[in-house]
Design a protein around this motif. Structure first.
Motif, PDB file in Angstrom:
ATOM      1  N   LYS A 251      -0.191  39.356 -11.802  1.00  0.00           N
ATOM      2  CA  LYS A 251       0.097  38.146 -11.019  1.00  0.00           C
ATOM      3  C   LYS A 251      -0.047  38.411  -9.523  1.00  0.00           C
ATOM      4  CE  LYS A 251       4.210  37.048 -12.639  1.00  0.00           C
ATOM      5  NZ  LYS A 251       4.445  38.066 -13.677  1.00  0.00           N
ATOM      6  N   SER A 252       0.487  39.554  -9.067  1.00  0.00           N
ATOM      7  CA  SER A 252       0.412  39.868  -7.630  1.00  0.00           C
ATOM      8  C   SER A 252      -1.028  40.071  -7.193  1.00  0.00           C
ATOM      9  CB  SER A 252       1.231  41.122  -7.309  1.00  0.00           C
ATOM     10  OG  SER A 252       2.595  40.898  -7.591  1.00  0.00           O
ATOM     11  N   SER A 253      -1.816  40.748  -8.029  1.00  0.00           N
ATOM     12  CA  SER A 253      -3.226  40.974  -7.693  1.00  0.00           C
ATOM     13  C   SER A 253      -3.976  39.641  -7.605  1.00  0.00           C
ATOM     14  CB  SER A 253      -3.900  41.862  -8.741  1.00  0.00           C
ATOM     15  OG  SER A 253      -3.280  43.124  -8.792  1.00  0.00           O
ATOM     16  N   LEU A 254      -3.666  38.740  -8.543  1.00  0.00           N
ATOM     17  CA  LEU A 254      -4.331  37.433  -8.527  1.00  0.00           C
ATOM     18  C   LEU A 254      -3.918  36.654  -7.283  1.00  0.00           C
ATOM     19  CD1 LEU A 254      -6.140  35.328  -9.772  1.00  0.00           C
ATOM     20  CD2 LEU A 254      -4.225  34.577 -11.210  1.00  0.00           C
ATOM     21  N   LEU A 255      -2.621  36.707  -6.964  1.00  0.00           N
ATOM     22  CA  LEU A 255      -2.138  36.017  -5.768  1.00  0.00           C
ATOM     23  C   LEU A 255      -2.825  36.570  -4.522  1.00  0.00           C
ATOM     24  CD1 LEU A 255      -0.173  33.718  -5.392  1.00  0.00           C
ATOM     25  CD2 LEU A 255       1.636  35.373  -4.950  1.00  0.00           C
TER      26      LEU A 255
ATOM     27  N   ASP B 243       0.802  -1.223   0.000  1.00  0.00           N
ATOM     28  CA  ASP B 243       0.000   0.000   0.000  1.00  0.00           C
ATOM     29  C   ASP B 243       0.831   1.267   0.000  1.00  0.00           C
ATOM     30  OD1 ASP B 243       0.963  -0.597   2.483  1.00  0.00           O
ATOM     31  OD2 ASP B 243      -0.768   0.199   3.588  1.00  0.00           O
ATOM     32  N   VAL B 244       2.152   1.131  -0.256  1.00  0.00           N
ATOM     33  CA  VAL B 244       2.971   2.341  -0.355  1.00  0.00           C
ATOM     34  C   VAL B 244       2.566   3.125  -1.592  1.00  0.00           C
ATOM     35  CG1 VAL B 244       5.286   3.189  -0.834  1.00  0.00           C
ATOM     36  CG2 VAL B 244       4.945   1.464   0.921  1.00  0.00           C
ATOM     37  N   ASP B 245       2.354   4.410  -1.432  1.00  0.00           N
ATOM     38  CA  ASP B 245       1.889   5.266  -2.528  1.00  0.00           C
ATOM     39  C   ASP B 245       2.591   6.599  -2.434  1.00  0.00           C
ATOM     40  OD1 ASP B 245       0.571   6.569  -4.516  1.00  0.00           O
ATOM     41  OD2 ASP B 245      -1.278   6.869  -3.376  1.00  0.00           O
ATOM     42  N   LEU B 246       3.414   6.900  -3.447  1.00  0.00           N
ATOM     43  CA  LEU B 246       4.158   8.155  -3.430  1.00  0.00           C
ATOM     44  C   LEU B 246       3.379   9.295  -4.070  1.00  0.00           C
ATOM     45  CD1 LEU B 246       7.763   6.999  -4.278  1.00  0.00           C
ATOM     46  CD2 LEU B 246       6.674   7.289  -2.057  1.00  0.00           C
ATOM     47  N   GLU B 247       2.183   8.997  -4.611  1.00  0.00           N
ATOM     48  CA  GLU B 247       1.380  10.066  -5.185  1.00  0.00           C
ATOM     49  C   GLU B 247       0.697  10.842  -4.065  1.00  0.00           C
ATOM     50  OE1 GLU B 247       1.273  10.886  -8.392  1.00  0.00           O
ATOM     51  OE2 GLU B 247       2.722   9.302  -8.772  1.00  0.00           O
ATOM     52  N   GLY B 248       0.058  11.911  -4.402  1.00  0.00           N
ATOM     53  CA  GLY B 248      -0.682  12.673  -3.404  1.00  0.00           C
ATOM     54  C   GLY B 248      -0.019  13.993  -3.133  1.00  0.00           C
ATOM     55  N   GLY B 249      -0.580  14.737  -2.208  1.00  0.00           N
ATOM     56  CA  GLY B 249      -0.063  16.068  -1.913  1.00  0.00           C
ATOM     57  C   GLY B 249      -0.680  17.078  -2.857  1.00  0.00           C
ATOM     58  N   PRO B 250      -0.536  18.351  -2.535  1.00  0.00           N
ATOM     59  CA  PRO B 250      -1.129  19.399  -3.374  1.00  0.00           C
ATOM     60  C   PRO B 250      -0.582  19.371  -4.793  1.00  0.00           C
ATOM     61  CG  PRO B 250      -0.383  20.271  -1.263  1.00  0.00           C
ATOM     62  CD  PRO B 250       0.158  18.885  -1.374  1.00  0.00           C
ATOM     63  N   ARG B 251      -1.441  19.648  -5.784  1.00  0.00           N
ATOM     64  CA  ARG B 251      -0.983  19.736  -7.165  1.00  0.00           C
ATOM     65  C   ARG B 251      -0.195  21.033  -7.336  1.00  0.00           C
ATOM     66  NH1 ARG B 251      -3.608  15.587 -10.160  1.00  0.00           N
ATOM     67  NH2 ARG B 251      -1.778  15.868 -11.484  1.00  0.00           N
ATOM     68  N   ARG B 252       0.859  20.988  -8.146  1.00  0.00           N
ATOM     69  CA  ARG B 252       1.769  22.119  -8.291  1.00  0.00           C
ATOM     70  C   ARG B 252       1.370  22.981  -9.488  1.00  0.00           C
ATOM     71  NH1 ARG B 252       4.783  17.720  -7.606  1.00  0.00           N
ATOM     72  NH2 ARG B 252       5.660  17.764  -9.706  1.00  0.00           N
ATOM     73  N   VAL B 253       1.219  24.283  -9.233  1.00  0.00           N
ATOM     74  CA  VAL B 253       0.736  25.236 -10.240  1.00  0.00           C
ATOM     75  C   VAL B 253       1.767  26.346 -10.428  1.00  0.00           C
ATOM     76  CG1 VAL B 253      -1.142  26.779 -10.886  1.00  0.00           C
ATOM     77  CG2 VAL B 253      -1.600  24.847  -9.357  1.00  0.00           C
ATOM     78  N   ALA B 254       2.184  26.584 -11.672  1.00  0.00           N
ATOM     79  CA  ALA B 254       3.045  27.738 -11.971  1.00  0.00           C
ATOM     80  C   ALA B 254       2.162  28.881 -12.451  1.00  0.00           C
ATOM     81  CB  ALA B 254       4.070  27.380 -13.047  1.00  0.00           C
ATOM     82  N   LEU B 255       2.289  30.032 -11.812  1.00  0.00           N
ATOM     83  CA  LEU B 255       1.555  31.235 -12.220  1.00  0.00           C
ATOM     84  C   LEU B 255       2.541  32.133 -12.945  1.00  0.00           C
ATOM     85  CD1 LEU B 255      -1.035  32.934 -12.079  1.00  0.00           C
ATOM     86  CD2 LEU B 255      -0.260  33.786  -9.856  1.00  0.00           C
ATOM     87  N   VAL B 256       2.394  32.258 -14.270  1.00  0.00           N
ATOM     88  CA  VAL B 256       3.374  32.993 -15.067  1.00  0.00           C
ATOM     89  C   VAL B 256       2.684  34.051 -15.918  1.00  0.00           C
ATOM     90  CG1 VAL B 256       4.957  31.011 -15.156  1.00  0.00           C
ATOM     91  CG2 VAL B 256       3.310  31.341 -16.990  1.00  0.00           C
ATOM     92  N   GLY B 257       3.469  35.004 -16.355  1.00  0.00           N
ATOM     93  CA  GLY B 257       2.946  36.087 -17.189  1.00  0.00           C
ATOM     94  C   GLY B 257       3.918  37.255 -17.197  1.00  0.00           C
ATOM     95  N   LYS B 258       3.717  38.183 -18.122  1.00  0.00           N
ATOM     96  CA  LYS B 258       4.599  39.354 -18.230  1.00  0.00           C
ATOM     97  C   LYS B 258       4.503  40.216 -16.982  1.00  0.00           C
ATOM     98  CE  LYS B 258       2.606  40.893 -21.827  1.00  0.00           C
ATOM     99  NZ  LYS B 258       2.179  41.725 -22.967  1.00  0.00           N
ATOM    100  N   PRO B 259       5.497  41.090 -16.750  1.00  0.00           N
ATOM    101  CA  PRO B 259       5.389  42.050 -15.635  1.00  0.00           C
ATOM    102  C   PRO B 259       4.130  42.903 -15.779  1.00  0.00           C
ATOM    103  CG  PRO B 259       7.615  42.051 -16.544  1.00  0.00           C
ATOM    104  CD  PRO B 259       6.782  41.201 -17.464  1.00  0.00           C
ATOM    105  N   ASN B 260       3.528  43.241 -14.659  1.00  0.00           N
ATOM    106  CA  ASN B 260       2.347  44.117 -14.598  1.00  0.00           C
ATOM    107  C   ASN B 260       1.092  43.512 -15.219  1.00  0.00           C
ATOM    108  OD1 ASN B 260       3.980  46.143 -13.424  1.00  0.00           O
ATOM    109  ND2 ASN B 260       4.635  46.795 -15.470  1.00  0.00           N
ATOM    110  N   VAL B 261       1.094  42.222 -15.419  1.00  0.00           N
ATOM    111  CA  VAL B 261      -0.095  41.597 -16.006  1.00  0.00           C
ATOM    112  C   VAL B 261      -1.141  41.296 -14.929  1.00  0.00           C
ATOM    113  CG1 VAL B 261       0.587  39.160 -15.814  1.00  0.00           C
ATOM    114  CG2 VAL B 261      -0.768  39.916 -17.786  1.00  0.00           C
TER     115      VAL B 261
END
Length: 448
Positions: A197-201, A177-195
């Motif tokens: 990103k900080s406001s969305l965060l 029953d060992v399972d290495l899957e799981g944990g939060p899914r990893r998301v990259a938030l990318v985009g040009k400066p001033n688009v």
């Protein structure tokens, strides 16, 4: 029991302990290479990370975890949950304490929990670089975990004895029953400066969100905010890290591109933020291409939608049709990071993209689909001969990768046609798809 690549499955050793005791330095020493991120700041490792390790001819999986603190709140709670999951899923556990400090109340609480575990538990005291550092070692017996192994992750002192002890307690093969899957899914938030990103965060980490951490990551491992979106914890890979002073504009752009590339490769799904009030830039398309080439899921978030009038929306639709002709599979969401409009639609879009990125198409269904498509539209003739597609299989997922076994070369245009038909039949929105062709070699009979 074996992994997807055919190798026998390996037993798992989880490395746990409170923050900043030197777990990652010890992991690097055991691996013999610099894999885990080491930084002189507590709490750099925030998730479980699995590595392949080898000692005396035996392979095992090393599970590095974030610092473990019982009854922790906030960020520490997420790290503790990861470490506790590692303890449940491992075949053996290595508790790491700081040999210069001795046992703390946190170490004692961890030891109490581990003594109840049905897994073998070993105790390592790090930062013992020479005999002068042995003063606190005898007192560690009181943790009730048996003999403490003094080691220096930095210099390697004592690591061989520790690894011999690890092999003594690790089973030859992992528990079922060992399972290495799981944990939060990893998301990259990318985009040009001033688009935005900080406001969305800020929207995602507002007062009504369960913000766990917003510490800048590092260049090599740009992890890092745990946020709750739509009732689920996600790990945002931070592209705003690596705040270095670079005099030349080209230098800043260079580091920005490195950060973006690293974030995409460290993530499972990328959210590409575009400014809906401006024309799509070449830079945006380059990022989308990077995501596709890295084989990651992709969601397009059209930000500042509240500033867009009807004429601009029509123009934007035409721009998207032209600009994203190579990415018709992308999930799109119109949002306003400033007002919070439709931000809640991001999580369902990310889930759809990730579900399809994980998707496996059964071989029988795949070949029935292929037979129908080829019967209706056969491959174009090449060199006077029509290639036959003999068989298809899905070689892997993340992203879905299909292999076609053929009697001859398939034109690039026909491959694109097959991908389009594949997407019409199977749910693959939000993920790139790879189609590889294997041409069957002709058998040449030799003369006797």
């Amino acid at each position: 029991m074996s992994d997807d690549d055919g190798r026998p499955a390996q037993p798992v050793l989880a490395v746990v302990g409170r923050p900043n005791v030197g777990k990652s330095t010890l992991v690097n020493r055991i691996l013999g290479r610099r894999e885990a991120v080491v930084q002189d700041v507590p709490g750099v490792t925030r998730d479980r990370v699995a590595y392949d390790a080898l000692w005396n001819g035996r392979r095992f999986t090393l599970l590095d975890t974030g610092g473990w603190v019982p009854d922790a709140k906030g960020m520490q709670a997420a790290i503790s949950a990861q470490a506790e999951t590692a303890m449940r899923t491992a075949d053996a556990i290595l508790l790491v304490v700081d040999g210069q400090v001795g046992s703390t109340t946190v170490d004692e609480a961890a030891a109490r929990t581990l003594r109840r575990s049905d897994r073998p538990v070993l105790l390592a005291a790090t930062k013992v670089d020479d005999e002068r550092g042995m003063g606190e070692i005898p007192a560690l017996w009181r943790l009730g975990l048996g003999e403490p192994y003094p080691v220096s992750g930095l210099h390697g002192r004592g690591s061989g004895d520790l690894l011999d002890a690890v092999l003594d307690v690790l089973p030859e093969s992992p528990r079922d029953d060992v399972d290495l899957e799981g944990g939060p899914r990893r998301v990259a938030l990318v985009g040009k400066p001033n688009v935005g990103k900080s406001s969305l965060l800020n929207q995602l980490t507002g007062e009504d969100r369960a913000v766990v951490d917003s510490t800048a990551g590092t260049t090599t491992d740009p992890v890092d905010s745990f946020v709750e979106i739509d009732g689920e914890t996600w790990q945002l890979v931070d592209t705003a890290g690596l705040r270095r002073k670079v005099n030349q504009a080209s230098g800043m752009e260079y580091y920005a591109s490195l950060r973006t590339k690293a974030a995409i490769e460290a993530a499972e799904v990328t959210v590409l933020l575009l400014d809906a009030s401006e024309p799509i830039a070449e830079q945006d398309l380059r990022v989308a291409t990077q995501v596709a080439e890295a084989g990651r899921a992709l969601v397009l978030a059209m930000n500042k939608w509240d500033l867009v009038d009807e004429d601009r929306r029509y123009a934007m639709k035409r721009e998207l049709e032209r600009a994203l002709v190579r990415f018709p599979w992308v999930e799109r969401v119109n949002i306003s990071a400033r007002t919070g409009r439709a931000v809640q639609k991001l999580a369902p879009a990310m889930r759809t993209a990730l579900d399809n990125w994980d998707r496996r198409v059964p071989t029988g269904q795949l070949n029935q689909w292929l037979a129908d498509v080829v019967a209706a539209t056969p491959p174009p003739v090449r060199g006077g001969k029509q290639p036959k597609i003999l068989y298809a299989t899905q070689a892997q997922n993340r992203p879905p990768t299909f292999v076609l076994f053929t009697s001859g070369f398939l034109e690039a245009g026909y491959r694109r046609f097959l991908e389009r038909k594949l997407r019409e039949t199977f749910p693959l929105t939000g993920t790139p798809v790879q189609i590889n062709v294997r041409v069957r070699e002709k058998r040449v009979r030799g003369k006797r």
